[in-house]
Design an enzyme around this catalytic site. Structure first.
Site, PDB file in Angstrom:
ATOM      1  CB  SER B 121       2.280  18.222 -56.727  1.00 49.64           C
ATOM      2  OG  SER B 121       1.456  19.241 -57.238  1.00 49.64           O
ATOM      3  CE  LYS B 158       4.269  21.783 -57.859  1.00 49.19           C
ATOM      4  NZ  LYS B 158       3.168  21.400 -58.798  1.00 49.19           N
TER       5      LYS B 158
END
Lengths: 204, 204
Positions: B121, B158
DNA sequence: CGGATGACTGTTTATAAATACAGTATCCCG
DNA sequence: CGGGATACTGTATTTATAAACAGTCATCCG
Protein backbone atom coordinates in the site's frame (compact mmCIF):
# COMPACT_ATOMS: atom_id res chain seq x y z
CA UNK A 1 28.68 -26.26 28.43
CA UNK A 2 26.14 -23.76 29.67
CA UNK A 3 26.55 -21.18 32.42
CA UNK A 4 25.00 -21.45 35.84
CA UNK A 5 22.57 -18.71 36.89
CA UNK A 6 25.23 -17.15 39.09
CA UNK A 7 27.82 -17.25 36.33
CA UNK A 8 25.35 -15.68 33.91
CA UNK A 9 24.61 -12.91 36.41
CA UNK A 10 28.29 -12.18 36.77
CA UNK A 11 28.81 -12.23 33.02
CA UNK A 12 25.92 -9.80 32.67
CA UNK A 13 27.47 -7.56 35.30
CA UNK A 14 30.77 -7.54 33.45
CA UNK A 15 29.06 -6.81 30.14
CA UNK A 16 27.13 -3.95 31.68
CA UNK A 17 30.21 -2.55 33.38
CA UNK A 18 32.11 -2.60 30.11
CA UNK A 19 29.20 -0.87 28.38
CA UNK A 20 28.66 1.84 30.97
CA UNK A 21 32.12 2.37 32.46
CA UNK A 22 34.12 1.51 29.38
CA UNK A 23 36.29 -0.90 31.32
CA UNK A 24 35.92 -4.28 33.00
CA UNK A 25 35.45 -4.49 36.77
CA UNK A 26 38.08 -5.69 39.22
CA UNK A 27 37.57 -8.76 41.40
CA UNK A 28 36.79 -6.49 44.32
CA UNK A 29 34.23 -4.52 42.37
CA UNK A 30 32.45 -7.70 41.37
CA UNK A 31 32.52 -8.82 45.00
CA UNK A 32 31.08 -5.50 46.14
CA UNK A 33 28.33 -5.63 43.51
CA UNK A 34 27.26 -9.12 44.55
CA UNK A 35 27.93 -8.80 48.25
CA UNK A 36 30.83 -11.27 48.36
CA UNK A 37 33.08 -10.66 51.31
CA UNK A 38 36.05 -12.06 49.47
CA UNK A 39 37.44 -11.13 46.07
CA UNK A 40 38.41 -14.76 45.66
CA UNK A 41 34.75 -15.63 45.09
CA UNK A 42 34.89 -13.40 42.00
CA UNK A 43 38.16 -15.00 41.01
CA UNK A 44 36.58 -18.47 41.04
CA UNK A 45 33.65 -17.33 38.95
CA UNK A 46 35.94 -15.66 36.45
CA UNK A 47 37.98 -18.85 36.14
CA UNK A 48 34.79 -20.83 35.58
CA UNK A 49 33.63 -18.33 32.96
CA UNK A 50 36.98 -18.54 31.24
CA UNK A 51 36.93 -22.34 31.26
CA UNK A 52 33.49 -22.21 29.63
CA UNK A 53 34.75 -19.78 27.03
CA UNK A 54 32.54 -16.85 28.00
CA UNK A 55 35.44 -14.56 28.81
CA UNK A 56 39.18 -14.39 28.41
CA UNK A 57 41.40 -13.46 31.34
CA UNK A 58 44.52 -11.44 30.63
CA UNK A 59 47.08 -12.59 33.18
CA UNK A 60 48.76 -9.97 35.32
CA UNK A 61 46.78 -7.07 33.94
CA UNK A 62 44.45 -4.95 36.01
CA UNK A 63 40.86 -5.29 34.80
CA UNK A 64 42.08 -7.81 32.27
CA UNK A 65 38.73 -9.37 31.45
CA UNK A 66 37.93 -9.68 27.79
CA UNK A 67 34.42 -10.57 26.75
CA UNK A 68 34.43 -13.39 24.22
CA UNK A 69 32.54 -12.71 21.02
CA UNK A 70 32.56 -8.96 21.54
CA UNK A 71 34.83 -8.71 18.57
CA UNK A 72 32.44 -10.36 16.14
CA UNK A 73 29.34 -8.63 17.46
CA UNK A 74 30.70 -5.17 16.92
CA UNK A 75 28.81 -3.65 14.02
CA UNK A 76 30.80 -2.71 10.98
CA UNK A 77 31.61 0.88 10.19
CA UNK A 78 30.41 1.62 6.70
CA UNK A 79 31.79 4.62 4.87
CA UNK A 80 29.22 6.84 3.18
CA UNK A 81 30.27 7.80 -0.32
CA UNK A 82 28.74 10.97 -1.69
CA UNK A 83 29.24 12.12 -5.25
CA UNK A 84 32.05 10.33 -7.00
CA UNK A 85 34.32 12.48 -9.10
CA UNK A 86 35.12 11.33 -12.61
CA UNK A 87 38.09 9.04 -12.91
CA UNK A 88 38.69 8.40 -9.21
CA UNK A 89 37.98 5.22 -7.31
CA UNK A 90 34.71 5.07 -5.40
CA UNK A 91 36.32 4.58 -2.02
CA UNK A 92 38.79 7.46 -2.40
CA UNK A 93 39.02 9.27 0.91
CA UNK A 94 37.79 12.55 -0.50
CA UNK A 95 34.43 11.04 -1.38
CA UNK A 96 33.79 9.68 2.07
CA UNK A 97 31.42 11.98 3.91
CA UNK A 98 31.31 10.05 7.17
CA UNK A 99 30.92 6.61 8.68
CA UNK A 100 27.87 4.82 9.96
CA UNK A 101 27.75 1.81 12.19
CA UNK A 102 25.24 -0.67 10.95
CA UNK A 103 24.70 -4.23 12.05
CA UNK A 104 25.91 -6.19 9.07
CA UNK A 105 23.39 -8.92 9.74
CA UNK A 106 20.74 -6.42 8.68
CA UNK A 107 21.42 -7.45 5.10
CA UNK A 108 21.86 -10.98 3.88
CA UNK A 109 24.96 -9.92 1.98
CA UNK A 110 27.55 -7.95 3.89
CA UNK A 111 27.95 -4.46 2.43
CA UNK A 112 31.28 -2.66 2.03
CA UNK A 113 30.08 0.91 1.73
CA UNK A 114 27.05 3.16 1.40
CA UNK A 115 26.45 5.15 -1.76
CA UNK A 116 24.10 8.10 -1.94
CA UNK A 117 21.74 7.65 -4.88
CA UNK A 118 21.00 10.67 -7.07
CA UNK A 119 18.02 10.90 -9.36
CA UNK A 120 14.76 9.11 -9.88
CA UNK A 121 15.80 6.42 -12.33
CA UNK A 122 15.22 3.57 -9.86
CA UNK A 123 12.03 5.01 -8.41
CA UNK A 124 9.83 2.00 -9.21
CA UNK A 125 12.26 -0.30 -7.43
CA UNK A 126 11.70 1.75 -4.30
CA UNK A 127 15.06 3.52 -4.53
CA UNK A 128 14.47 7.26 -4.38
CA UNK A 129 16.60 10.35 -4.80
CA UNK A 130 18.81 10.74 -1.73
CA UNK A 131 18.53 7.14 -0.56
CA UNK A 132 21.62 5.34 0.60
CA UNK A 133 22.43 2.16 -1.25
CA UNK A 134 24.39 -0.40 0.74
CA UNK A 135 26.88 -1.79 -1.74
CA UNK A 136 28.97 -4.92 -1.75
CA UNK A 137 32.14 -4.34 -3.68
CA UNK A 138 32.46 -6.97 -6.39
CA UNK A 139 33.17 -6.89 -10.13
CA UNK A 140 30.61 -9.59 -10.89
CA UNK A 141 26.88 -9.30 -11.14
CA UNK A 142 24.09 -11.70 -11.93
CA UNK A 143 21.05 -10.80 -14.04
CA UNK A 144 18.34 -9.07 -12.03
CA UNK A 145 20.68 -7.63 -9.45
CA UNK A 146 20.94 -3.93 -8.79
CA UNK A 147 24.44 -2.85 -9.68
CA UNK A 148 26.66 0.16 -9.22
CA UNK A 149 28.28 0.57 -12.61
CA UNK A 150 30.73 3.04 -14.05
CA UNK A 151 30.23 4.04 -17.67
CA UNK A 152 32.55 6.61 -19.11
CA UNK A 153 33.48 7.92 -15.66
CA UNK A 154 29.87 8.26 -14.59
CA UNK A 155 28.73 6.18 -11.64
CA UNK A 156 25.17 4.92 -11.97
CA UNK A 157 22.79 2.56 -10.21
CA UNK A 158 20.71 0.29 -12.44
CA UNK A 159 19.32 -3.21 -12.70
CA UNK A 160 21.68 -5.57 -14.48
CA UNK A 161 20.68 -7.84 -17.36
CA UNK A 162 23.02 -9.77 -19.60
CA UNK A 163 22.59 -11.67 -22.85
CA UNK A 164 25.96 -12.95 -23.97
CA UNK A 165 28.20 -9.99 -24.77
CA UNK A 166 25.27 -7.58 -24.57
CA UNK A 167 24.63 -6.02 -21.21
CA UNK A 168 21.57 -3.94 -20.42
CA UNK A 169 21.40 -1.56 -17.51
CA UNK A 170 17.72 -1.06 -16.82
CA UNK A 171 16.28 1.90 -14.98
CA UNK A 172 13.12 1.27 -12.96
CA UNK A 173 11.24 4.29 -14.21
CA UNK A 174 9.51 4.62 -17.60
CA UNK A 175 10.86 8.17 -17.94
CA UNK A 176 14.38 6.81 -18.33
CA UNK A 177 15.81 4.78 -21.14
CA UNK A 178 17.71 1.53 -20.72
CA UNK A 179 21.43 1.60 -21.38
CA UNK A 180 22.70 -1.00 -23.79
CA UNK A 181 26.34 -1.97 -23.81
CA UNK A 182 28.17 -4.27 -26.14
CA UNK A 183 31.03 -5.64 -24.07
CA UNK A 184 33.04 -6.25 -27.24
CA UNK A 185 33.07 -2.56 -28.08
CA UNK A 186 32.44 -0.66 -24.90
CA UNK A 187 33.89 -0.95 -21.48
CA UNK A 188 31.77 -1.54 -18.41
CA UNK A 189 33.05 -1.54 -14.86
CA UNK A 190 30.82 -3.09 -12.23
CA UNK A 191 31.74 -1.36 -8.97
CA UNK A 192 29.47 -3.45 -6.80
CA UNK A 193 26.01 -4.78 -6.22
CA UNK A 194 23.32 -3.29 -4.09
CA UNK A 195 22.53 -5.34 -1.01
CA UNK A 196 20.29 -2.90 0.82
CA UNK A 197 18.58 0.45 0.87
CA UNK A 198 18.49 3.03 3.68
CA UNK A 199 16.27 6.07 3.64
CA UNK A 200 15.89 8.93 6.05
CA UNK A 201 12.27 10.07 6.14
CA UNK A 202 12.65 13.64 7.07
CA UNK A 203 9.98 14.95 9.38
CA UNK A 204 9.70 18.37 7.76
CA UNK B 1 40.65 23.99 22.23
CA UNK B 2 42.10 21.57 19.73
CA UNK B 3 44.53 18.74 20.38
CA UNK B 4 48.19 18.85 19.49
CA UNK B 5 49.50 16.22 17.08
CA UNK B 6 51.05 14.31 19.95
CA UNK B 7 47.87 14.42 22.00
CA UNK B 8 45.84 13.25 19.00
CA UNK B 9 48.26 10.35 18.49
CA UNK B 10 47.87 9.32 22.10
CA UNK B 11 44.09 9.63 21.93
CA UNK B 12 44.13 7.46 18.82
CA UNK B 13 46.26 4.89 20.61
CA UNK B 14 43.82 4.79 23.51
CA UNK B 15 40.84 4.47 21.17
CA UNK B 16 42.53 1.65 19.30
CA UNK B 17 43.51 -0.13 22.49
CA UNK B 18 39.95 0.05 23.79
CA UNK B 19 38.67 -1.29 20.47
CA UNK B 20 41.13 -4.17 20.17
CA UNK B 21 41.89 -5.06 23.78
CA UNK B 22 38.57 -4.13 25.27
CA UNK B 23 40.26 -2.05 27.95
CA UNK B 24 42.19 1.19 28.18
CA UNK B 25 45.99 1.12 28.43
CA UNK B 26 47.97 1.92 31.57
CA UNK B 27 50.41 4.82 31.72
CA UNK B 28 53.27 2.38 31.30
CA UNK B 29 51.71 0.78 28.26
CA UNK B 30 51.29 4.16 26.62
CA UNK B 31 54.91 4.98 27.46
CA UNK B 32 56.06 1.70 25.97
CA UNK B 33 54.04 2.27 22.80
CA UNK B 34 55.49 5.73 22.26
CA UNK B 35 58.98 5.06 23.57
CA UNK B 36 58.69 7.29 26.65
CA UNK B 37 61.09 6.26 29.35
CA UNK B 38 58.81 7.55 32.05
CA UNK B 39 55.15 6.80 32.70
CA UNK B 40 54.81 10.36 33.89
CA UNK B 41 55.01 11.55 30.29
CA UNK B 42 51.83 9.59 29.64
CA UNK B 43 50.33 11.03 32.79
CA UNK B 44 50.89 14.57 31.57
CA UNK B 45 49.34 13.83 28.20
CA UNK B 46 46.34 12.23 29.85
CA UNK B 47 45.87 15.24 32.06
CA UNK B 48 46.06 17.51 29.03
CA UNK B 49 43.54 15.33 27.18
CA UNK B 50 41.23 15.44 30.16
CA UNK B 51 41.52 19.21 30.44
CA UNK B 52 40.56 19.48 26.78
CA UNK B 53 37.60 17.19 27.33
CA UNK B 54 38.78 14.36 25.08
CA UNK B 55 38.88 11.79 27.87
CA UNK B 56 37.78 11.39 31.45
CA UNK B 57 40.16 10.04 34.06
CA UNK B 58 38.76 7.87 36.81
CA UNK B 59 40.87 8.61 39.86
CA UNK B 60 42.47 5.72 41.69
CA UNK B 61 41.32 3.09 39.25
CA UNK B 62 43.63 0.97 37.14
CA UNK B 63 43.11 1.66 33.45
CA UNK B 64 40.57 4.29 34.41
CA UNK B 65 40.50 6.18 31.12
CA UNK B 66 37.07 6.86 29.72
CA UNK B 67 36.78 8.10 26.16
CA UNK B 68 34.52 11.11 25.96
CA UNK B 69 31.71 10.86 23.48
CA UNK B 70 31.90 7.07 23.36
CA UNK B 71 28.55 7.06 25.06
CA UNK B 72 26.83 9.04 22.35
CA UNK B 73 28.57 7.25 19.52
CA UNK B 74 27.44 3.83 20.65
CA UNK B 75 24.81 2.70 18.19
CA UNK B 76 21.40 2.03 19.63
CA UNK B 77 19.93 -1.45 19.70
CA UNK B 78 16.64 -1.30 17.87
CA UNK B 79 14.13 -4.09 18.37
CA UNK B 80 12.61 -5.50 15.19
CA UNK B 81 8.86 -5.93 15.54
CA UNK B 82 7.29 -8.49 13.23
CA UNK B 83 3.58 -9.01 12.97
CA UNK B 84 1.68 -7.41 15.79
CA UNK B 85 -1.12 -9.50 17.28
CA UNK B 86 -4.48 -7.84 17.77
CA UNK B 87 -4.93 -6.06 21.05
CA UNK B 88 -1.37 -6.22 22.29
CA UNK B 89 1.10 -3.37 22.48
CA UNK B 90 3.58 -3.06 19.63
CA UNK B 91 6.65 -3.47 21.77
CA UNK B 92 5.37 -6.59 23.55
CA UNK B 93 8.26 -8.99 23.93
CA UNK B 94 6.61 -11.72 21.90
CA UNK B 95 6.59 -9.54 18.79
CA UNK B 96 10.27 -8.77 18.94
CA UNK B 97 12.10 -10.95 16.49
CA UNK B 98 15.59 -9.68 17.22
CA UNK B 99 17.68 -6.58 17.71
CA UNK B 100 19.75 -4.62 15.26
CA UNK B 101 22.42 -2.09 16.04
CA UNK B 102 22.04 0.95 13.91
CA UNK B 103 23.79 4.27 14.20
CA UNK B 104 21.00 6.56 15.31
CA UNK B 105 22.54 9.49 13.50
CA UNK B 106 21.59 7.67 10.30
CA UNK B 107 18.16 9.25 10.64
CA UNK B 108 17.47 12.83 11.55
CA UNK B 109 14.90 11.65 14.10
CA UNK B 110 15.97 8.96 16.52
CA UNK B 111 13.93 5.79 16.03
CA UNK B 112 12.67 3.58 18.85
CA UNK B 113 12.01 0.37 16.95
CA UNK B 114 11.86 -1.26 13.55
CA UNK B 115 8.58 -2.49 12.11
CA UNK B 116 8.35 -4.92 9.24
CA UNK B 117 5.98 -3.56 6.61
CA UNK B 118 3.51 -5.94 5.00
CA UNK B 119 1.76 -5.24 1.74
CA UNK B 120 2.12 -2.90 -1.19
CA UNK B 121 0.00 0.00 0.00
CA UNK B 122 2.95 2.38 0.34
CA UNK B 123 4.70 1.24 -2.83
CA UNK B 124 4.80 4.66 -4.51
CA UNK B 125 6.45 6.15 -1.44
CA UNK B 126 9.26 3.66 -1.93
CA UNK B 127 8.16 1.45 0.97
CA UNK B 128 7.83 -2.08 -0.29
CA UNK B 129 6.56 -5.34 1.13
CA UNK B 130 9.05 -6.67 3.65
CA UNK B 131 10.84 -3.35 4.20
CA UNK B 132 11.70 -2.33 7.73
CA UNK B 133 10.26 0.97 8.86
CA UNK B 134 12.25 2.76 11.54
CA UNK B 135 9.64 4.17 13.86
CA UNK B 136 9.78 6.86 16.48
CA UNK B 137 7.25 6.16 19.18
CA UNK B 138 4.97 9.16 19.60
CA UNK B 139 1.20 9.67 19.72
CA UNK B 140 1.35 12.84 17.66
CA UNK B 141 1.72 13.22 13.93
CA UNK B 142 1.81 16.13 11.55
CA UNK B 143 0.16 16.14 8.14
CA UNK B 144 2.30 14.54 5.47
CA UNK B 145 4.18 12.28 7.83
CA UNK B 146 4.17 8.53 7.47
CA UNK B 147 2.54 7.08 10.56
CA UNK B 148 2.10 3.73 12.19
CA UNK B 149 -1.56 3.70 13.20
CA UNK B 150 -3.77 1.19 14.89
CA UNK B 151 -7.35 0.96 13.69
CA UNK B 152 -9.56 -1.65 15.27
CA UNK B 153 -6.59 -3.70 16.40
CA UNK B 154 -4.96 -3.64 13.00
CA UNK B 155 -1.56 -1.99 12.71
CA UNK B 156 -1.08 -0.13 9.45
CA UNK B 157 1.43 2.21 7.84
CA UNK B 158 0.00 5.17 5.93
CA UNK B 159 0.54 8.82 5.19
CA UNK B 160 -1.21 11.06 7.68
CA UNK B 161 -3.46 13.97 6.73
CA UNK B 162 -5.73 15.88 9.06
CA UNK B 163 -8.52 18.40 8.55
CA UNK B 164 -9.98 19.31 11.93
CA UNK B 165 -11.61 16.20 13.41
CA UNK B 166 -11.32 14.32 10.12
CA UNK B 167 -8.18 12.28 9.67
CA UNK B 168 -7.22 10.63 6.42
CA UNK B 169 -4.74 7.79 6.21
CA UNK B 170 -3.51 7.77 2.66
CA UNK B 171 -1.94 4.79 0.94
CA UNK B 172 0.67 5.54 -1.71
CA UNK B 173 -0.69 3.14 -4.28
CA UNK B 174 -3.74 3.73 -6.53
CA UNK B 175 -4.85 0.13 -5.94
CA UNK B 176 -5.64 0.96 -2.33
CA UNK B 177 -8.33 3.23 -0.94
CA UNK B 178 -7.70 5.99 1.59
CA UNK B 179 -9.00 5.45 5.09
CA UNK B 180 -11.16 8.22 6.47
CA UNK B 181 -11.65 8.57 10.19
CA UNK B 182 -13.87 10.94 12.09
CA UNK B 183 -12.14 11.40 15.40
CA UNK B 184 -15.46 12.26 17.03
CA UNK B 185 -16.88 8.85 16.22
CA UNK B 186 -13.97 6.50 15.70
CA UNK B 187 -10.87 5.92 17.67
CA UNK B 188 -7.44 6.25 16.15
CA UNK B 189 -4.23 5.39 17.90
CA UNK B 190 -1.02 6.76 16.43
CA UNK B 191 1.70 4.35 17.46
CA UNK B 192 4.53 6.34 15.99
CA UNK B 193 5.92 8.07 12.94
CA UNK B 194 8.22 6.64 10.35
CA UNK B 195 11.68 8.18 10.43
CA UNK B 196 13.46 5.83 8.06
CA UNK B 197 13.27 2.84 5.75
CA UNK B 198 15.60 -0.16 5.58
CA UNK B 199 15.49 -2.75 2.85
CA UNK B 200 17.43 -5.92 2.28
CA UNK B 201 17.97 -6.46 -1.43
CA UNK B 202 18.23 -10.17 -1.63
CA UNK B 203 20.72 -11.45 -4.12
CA UNK B 204 18.67 -14.44 -5.22
C1' DC C 1 26.58 -42.85 51.73
C1' DG C 2 30.41 -40.40 49.38
C1' DG C 3 32.30 -37.78 45.91
C1' DA C 4 31.89 -33.97 42.66
C1' DT C 5 30.54 -29.34 41.82
C1' DG C 6 29.24 -24.74 42.90
C1' DA C 7 29.40 -20.91 45.86
C1' DC C 8 31.49 -18.90 48.95
C1' DT C 9 34.82 -16.73 53.66
C1' DG C 10 39.10 -14.77 55.52
C1' DT C 11 43.63 -13.86 54.83
C1' DT C 12 47.98 -13.14 52.51
C1' DT C 13 51.39 -11.67 49.04
C1' DA C 14 53.48 -10.03 44.98
C1' DT C 15 52.89 -7.14 41.40
C1' DA C 16 50.48 -3.66 38.55
C1' DA C 17 49.44 0.81 38.21
C1' DA C 18 48.27 5.61 39.56
C1' DT C 19 50.28 9.62 40.93
C1' DA C 20 53.64 12.85 42.49
C1' DC C 21 58.06 15.76 42.49
C1' DA C 22 62.01 17.96 40.60
C1' DG C 23 64.21 18.74 36.66
C1' DT C 24 65.57 19.55 31.33
C1' DA C 25 64.79 21.00 26.61
C1' DT C 26 62.30 23.18 22.89
C1' DC C 27 59.30 26.26 20.73
C1' DC C 28 56.24 30.11 20.07
C1' DC C 29 54.48 34.66 21.19
C1' DG C 30 54.36 39.40 22.48
C1' DC D 1 64.29 38.60 26.09
C1' DG D 2 61.22 36.26 29.25
C1' DG D 3 57.16 33.66 30.20
C1' DG D 4 54.08 30.00 29.14
C1' DA D 5 52.95 25.83 26.89
C1' DT D 6 54.47 21.34 25.28
C1' DA D 7 57.11 17.33 25.77
C1' DC D 8 59.62 14.82 28.10
C1' DT D 9 63.46 11.99 32.03
C1' DG D 10 64.36 9.56 36.40
C1' DT D 11 62.95 8.32 40.66
C1' DA D 12 59.80 7.48 44.38
C1' DT D 13 55.61 6.25 46.95
C1' DT D 14 51.18 4.66 47.76
C1' DT D 15 47.30 2.26 46.43
C1' DA D 16 44.85 -1.00 43.55
C1' DT D 17 44.61 -5.40 41.92
C1' DA D 18 45.57 -10.16 40.65
C1' DA D 19 46.16 -14.40 42.43
C1' DA D 20 46.69 -17.95 45.68
C1' DC D 21 45.73 -21.10 49.95
C1' DA D 22 42.96 -23.49 53.20
C1' DG D 23 38.71 -24.04 54.60
C1' DT D 24 33.08 -24.15 55.06
C1' DC D 25 28.51 -25.14 53.49
C1' DA D 26 25.31 -26.49 50.51
C1' DT D 27 23.29 -29.35 46.49
C1' DC D 28 23.03 -32.95 43.31
C1' DC D 29 23.81 -37.63 41.62
C1' DG D 30 24.72 -42.48 41.19
Amino acid sequence: MSLTARQQAILDYITETVATQGTAPTRSEIARAFGFRSPYASECHLKALEKKGAIELVGGAARGIRLAGTHAARPAELPLVGRVAAGSPILATEHIERHYRIDDSLFRARPDYLLRVHGESMRDAGILDGDLLAVRQTPEARPGQIVVARIEDEVTVKRFEQDGPRVRLLPENPDFAPIEIDLERQELAIEGIGVGVLRDLELQ
